[in-house]
Design an enzyme around this catalytic site. Structure first.
Site, PDB file in Angstrom:
ATOM      1  N   ASP A 543       0.631  -1.206  -0.017  1.00 42.12           N
ATOM      2  CA  ASP A 543      -0.019  -0.099   0.069  1.00 42.12           C
ATOM      3  C   ASP A 543       0.855   1.336  -0.085  1.00 42.12           C
ATOM      4  O   ASP A 543       1.928   1.103   0.216  1.00 42.12           O
ATOM      5  CB  ASP A 543      -0.858  -0.149   1.361  1.00 42.12           C
ATOM      6  CG  ASP A 543      -2.129   0.871   1.118  1.00 42.12           C
ATOM      7  OD1 ASP A 543      -2.235   1.588   0.304  1.00 42.12           O
ATOM      8  OD2 ASP A 543      -2.777   0.837   2.246  1.00 42.12           O
ATOM      9  N   GLU A 546       2.590   5.239  -3.689  1.00 44.39           N
ATOM     10  CA  GLU A 546       2.448   6.446  -4.690  1.00 44.39           C
ATOM     11  C   GLU A 546       3.828   7.050  -4.755  1.00 44.39           C
ATOM     12  O   GLU A 546       4.196   7.581  -5.956  1.00 44.39           O
ATOM     13  CB  GLU A 546       1.603   7.410  -4.337  1.00 44.39           C
ATOM     14  CG  GLU A 546      -0.068   6.588  -4.642  1.00 44.39           C
ATOM     15  CD  GLU A 546      -0.347   5.600  -3.454  1.00 44.39           C
ATOM     16  OE1 GLU A 546       0.269   6.082  -2.300  1.00 44.39           O
ATOM     17  OE2 GLU A 546      -1.224   4.815  -3.650  1.00 44.39           O
ATOM     18  N   ASP A 619      -8.803   3.851  -1.637  1.00 46.47           N
ATOM     19  CA  ASP A 619      -9.884   4.215  -0.591  1.00 46.47           C
ATOM     20  C   ASP A 619     -11.313   4.915  -0.978  1.00 46.47           C
ATOM     21  O   ASP A 619     -11.399   5.902  -1.027  1.00 46.47           O
ATOM     22  CB  ASP A 619      -9.221   5.089   0.283  1.00 46.47           C
ATOM     23  CG  ASP A 619      -7.996   4.539   1.065  1.00 46.47           C
ATOM     24  OD1 ASP A 619      -7.726   3.340   1.021  1.00 46.47           O
ATOM     25  OD2 ASP A 619      -7.356   5.175   1.591  1.00 46.47           O
TER      26      ASP A 619
END
Ligand code: NAG
Length: 982
Positions: A543, A546, A619
């Site tokens: 996760d 980015e 999300d």
């Protein structure tokens, strides 16, 4: 938490947004991004100038050099604005007709980043052997293709590249004159003096802004093209951050037009429709361009061109005549304007912050061709572990080992299948990933073994931010070895994330690779720390890659951070997350001596990420809008090659009502990746907690998913070979059907013939489904036959809460396994059901692919691949012959994961391991009349049962006739034939 004084708290409270929704101001709009603003201003100047506008970029004909391979040429390019600056252009044609166009500044002050393609491509593509460039006075051109249907023309003055098919322009580069590669320059000395600025009326001026710098400069002769102010060339401010831009301006603008294609798809990831709406021109749907800049967008909008977590610069341009595709291998922030200039044409304008021009033109001419061409470049979705196609149960967080055990027990008590139990960040001590919080997880290996004992797996999160403390062996070693991302002053970059003060591994540094892999070893290593408190049943969730940085500009790293090789973060941002999942998936695969297939879920992705595992849409919110747009996002990432995708079932945020949860499970069960997940602030919502009738509905949906695992796995085999998406949008299935171009709420699953329309509206009792052809479609559950029409037809079907509009296209044979089990691993010896859905011509065909689901033995030929066919044995025959034959030997060129098998042995060891697995039932839907006999070809009569109804060949609608053959004495891995006679 830093301590705040009273005034600080007050200021903070006042600054807080009143709603709890997306903090849009955390992210730039085009007008807040210097190079995007410059790109749009360039386009505006061109529009205003109209016909008098002419690109300053010109090819120097005397510089053209055709390589000895004949398929490549290079040429010098100059811009009349800066005659002393040199650019180099290179075009080459690949052996599959893809044209690669590269342009870079030559011998400039600095070097542009040119490595994006090297991370994205699987290998250097083969060059065409039968193409010849011919240089003329005005242009250089090449004709190629089987029927010489393709042509590339590079015009010299101004530089313009066109790809034509049958004399029609398909893709045009710089047709509007928006090509601009900002060359590296030195900051021109400026004569400056400061003056007190008079505040405008009613405007408060902060102290440090009370002075303005008056700049005086030599006038820029290129101002008509570049504009007359150096807009954010050397520094850029956003909110409280300053980007130092030590290299100055280096953006790249290019117009890419599709004069004969009115619809475009792709450039994921955005929360919008599959067919991309307009962002510019007369009446734009969105006012900003589509942005590609991997970002952790908290509570993202359900309809927006904003960036979210991943970026794939791939676009399909489509018309009823043909499809073309482009892939721009650029890793920096990129904005793309889309203008549907007319019903039949589309103009796009791409502006990237840095990097070379490295563009692949994929000639098609069908969507399927483009998927093949693209996957030849960047690879296919690798065949996943079979268990990973089952249901995944996640939550932030299962808080202890006993919590995990209880959840597992509850699934079993309620007879709900589940394959994977997940742990989010709270398993770890102070968010030091790998390190267990022993208070709540005193016995991690015991817990994992308890899950594995029932044939299940665990997926555990490992994020890329490392807590900066000497007590964390991973950080300590990385810091010692100098493997961390650096700040602009070449010190160790520090940012804030879940673990507080954190540092980030620099995956661009080759020294990271082997070391990162060693961390996942489950045995003790002499060389350093490894994850001994783990087992082979653990797979990984990546996760926040980015990367997400809580206190960074736009919740990510500063662009002037430094990576290996001296490249700035701005140059590599969009590929950063891909390297993380690449290395993690290698680490998981290589944990054991004989590698097993890894499962790695990633949030950030780039072109090529399909090779490393699954993605999810991040999300999302527990709303109907998010449920609906999630389907579109999954289709759109599939256009970008990323087939293994899904959205959080239930929505990450919020507490969905039971009816919404049921609908969400229906959506999830028809996505390639099927996981429920929930935010830490939400109420528990595991399916066993629901009351009836919802609990029963979700149990049915879970069982339906498991019964269809053979369909999913077979579809994944296909995508692992040819790159066709697992979920097929209408334009891919029926490229000529204009009515289907905008459809993105129903889709087909692989080549199975299954068509699904998930219902995503509250209180719906029916659904509208579009049937694109004159063919019969059967309701999967009750065999009601619907008849489409050659020009397309919309039907209305039942769609109450317990109903899923799911259809079998006439002409398909669908293999399922219908015995409810607690996990997919318990189904390995289960018998099959074959659903034969006859076409209007009375025929059908289907496929089934099986292997051990975990190892790579399929690459050595350990698999079963069958083709089922129902047809008349002879032209005038009144019988139907339903047969099963081996496809592995029949189609050896299509082995799995790109490995071609020389001699496939249908009696391989895996086939032997399922030698006793039977077909327990055959259901034939849509027969004309009651048969007189059903028997094994050349053998015994079978037991069967016939219910009359509508036949496939009839134009009628209604319940179809049904022939059920019980125990047809057929083995799944063997050749057999059944004759149905009249
Ligand atoms: C990533 O994956 C590919 C295999 O697809 C591999 O060849 C490459 O070396 C990997 N490593 C990195 C650092 O990207």
């Amino acid at each position: 938490m830093r301590s705040l004084n009273y005034l600080g708290i007050l200021a903070l409270l006042l600054a807080l947004p009143t709603t709890h929704s997306l903090k849009a101001h955390d992210f730039k709009t085009c007008s807040q991004s210097g190079f995007c603003r410059r790109g749009r201003a360039l386009s505006a100047r061109a529009k205003e100038a109209g016909a008098t506008w002419k690109s300053p970029y010109v090819v120097d004909p005397s510089s053209i050099a055709i390589a000895s391979d004949q398929a490549t040429f290079t040429a010098g390019v100059k811009s009349s604005l800066y005659p002393h600056i040199n650019f180099g252009l290179e075009l080459r044609v690949h052996d599959d007709g893809v044209v690669r166009v590269r342009m870079d500044e030559v011998a400039g002050l600095r070097k542009r980043y040119d490595e994006a393609a090297s991370w994205a491509l699987i290998s250097e593509p083969g060059i065409s052997k039968d193409i010849k460039w011919t240089a003329g006075k005005k242009d250089i051109r090449a004709v190629y293709g089987q029927k010489k249907e393709n042509e590339v023309v590079v015009t010299f003055e101004p530089l313009r590249v066109a790809l034509l098919r049958n004399g029609k322009e398909q893709v045009v580069l710089n047709g509007q004159g928006l090509l601009h590669m900002e060359h590296f320059r030195t900051k021109t000395p400026e004569v400056t003096h400061t003056e007190e600025a008079a505040p405008k009326e009613g405007e408060e001026v902060a102290d440090d802004e009370a002075q303005v710098v008056i700049k005086a400069k030599a006038p820029n002769p290129g101002a008509w093209f570049e504009g007359d102010n150096e807009d954010d060339y050397w520094e850029e401010k956003f909110s409280t951050w300053t980007d130092s831009k030590p290299k100055g301006p280096e953006s790249l603008s290019l117009d890419i037009n599709f004069p004969n294609h009115g619809t475009v798809y792709g450039i994921p990831q955005h929360a919008t429709r599959l067919a991309l709406p307009t962002t510019t021109g007369e009446s734009p749907f969105f006012s900003d361009p589509y942005r590609l800049y991997n970002a952790d967008v908290f509570e993202y909008l359900a309809s927006s061109p904003m960036s979210i977590y991943g970026s794939i610069p791939v676009l399909h341009a489509h018309s009823a005549d043909s499809t073309v595709g482009i892939f721009h291998a650029v890793a920096s922030e990129t904005w793309i304007d889309v203008d549907h200039a007319s019903e039949k044409s589309t103009e796009t304008h791409w502006v990237s912050e840095s990097g070379i021009l490295d563009l692949f033109l994929m000639p098609g001419p069908t969507p399927e061709d483009i998927f093949r061409q693209y996957s030849k470049l960047t690879g296919t979705t690798v065949l996943p572990a079979h268990w990973s196609l089952g249901y995944h149960q996640c939550r932030w967080n299962y808080v202890s080992s006993d919590d995990v055990r209880t959840v597992q027990k509850r699934f079993d008590e309620e007879d709900m299948p589940v394959d994977v139990l997940w742990l989010d960040i709270e398993y770890s001590q102070d968010h030091k990933y790998f390190i267990w919080d022993k208070k709540n997880f005193p016995d991690p290996v015991g817990m994992i073994n308890d899950v594995a004992a029932l044939g299940r797996k665990m997926v555990i999160i490992v994020d890329p931010h490392l807590k900066r403390t000497a007590e964390y062996p991973v950080y300590k070693k990385a810091s010692e070895l100098g493997l961390l991302v650096k700040d602009k002053n070449e010190g160790e970059y520090e940012g804030w994330c879940w673990s507080g003060s954190s540092a980030w591994m620099d995956f661009f540094n080759p020294n990271v690779w082997d070391w990162w892999k060693s961390l996942f070893k489950t045995q003790k290593l002499a060389t350093g720390w490894s994850w001994t408190e783990s087992t082979d049943a653990v797979h990984i969730w990546n996760d926040m890659n980015e990367p997400s940085v809580f206190n960074g500009p736009e919740i990510t790293m500063p662009k002037d951070n430094l990576h290996y090789g001296g490249w700035e973060h701005r140059d590599v941002h969009n590929i950063n997350g891909m390297l993380f999942s690449n290395l993690t998936s290698q680490a998981v695969a290589e944990r054991t001596d004989s590698p097993t297939r890894p499962f790695v879920l990633t949030r950030a992705f780039y072109a090529g990420s399909q090779r490393f595992g699954a993605m999810w849409t991040g999300d999302n919110l527990g709303t109907w809008e998010h449920m609906a747009v999630g389907v579109k996002i999954v289709l759109s990432v599939g256009v970008g090659g990323m087939s293994y995708a899904g959205s959080d079932v239930g929505g990450f945020f919020g507490n969905p009502e039971p009816d919404m949860l049921v609908r969400w499970y229906q959506v999830g069960a028809f996505a390639p990746f099927f996981r429920a997940h929930a935010h830490i602030d939400t109420k528990r919502r595991e399916p066993f907690l629901l009351d009836q009738p919802y609990k029963g509905m979700i149990r049915d949906i879970l069982r339906l998913r498991y019964s269809m695992l053979p369909v999913w796995y077979t579809a994944f085999r296909e995508t692992s070979v040819n790159g066709l998406p697992v979920l097929r949008p209408h334009y891919v299935m029926f490229p000529k059907d204009q009515n289907g171009f905008n459809i993105d709420d129903q889709y087909y699953i692989g080549s199975s013939g299954l068509l699904v329309k998930p219902v995503t509206e509250k209180d719906a009792t029916e659904a509208k489904v579009y049937l694109p052809e004159d063919q019969v479609y059967y309701d999967y559950f009750n065999h009601h036959a619907y008849r489409g029409a050659a020009k397309g037809k919309e039907i209305t079907v039942p769609g109450a809460l317990h109903q899923i509009p799911l259809f079998v296209r006439g002409g398909s044979i669908v293999p399922t396994r219908e015995r409810p089990r607690r996990a997919s691993t318990a189904m390995k010896q289960d018998p099959f059901t074959l659903r034969v859905a006859l076409s209007k011509a009375g025929t059908a065909r289907g496929e089934l692919y099986l292997d051990d689901g975990e190892t790579y033995s399929h690459r050595e030929g350990q698999f079963v691949w069958r083709e089922f066919v129902a047809e008349k044995p002879a032209k005038k025959s009144r019988a139907i012959r339903l047969s099963s034959k081996d496809l592995g030997s029949a189609r050896p060129a299509e082995a799995v994961d790109g490995v071609v098998l020389k001699a496939f042995d249908p009696a391989n060891a895996f086939a032997k391991s399922i030698a006793d697995v039977r077909v327990e039932k055959v259901v034939v839907v849509g027969l004309k009349a009651k048969p007189t006999a059903v028997r094994i070809e050349g053998g015994a009569k079978l037991v069967w049962d016939f219910t009359a109804g509508v036949a496939a060949a009839d134009k009628k609608e209604g319940t179809a006739s049904l022939l059920v053959i019980k125990d047809p004495k057929a083995l799944i891995a063997q050749d057999w034939a059944i004759i149905i006679e009249w």
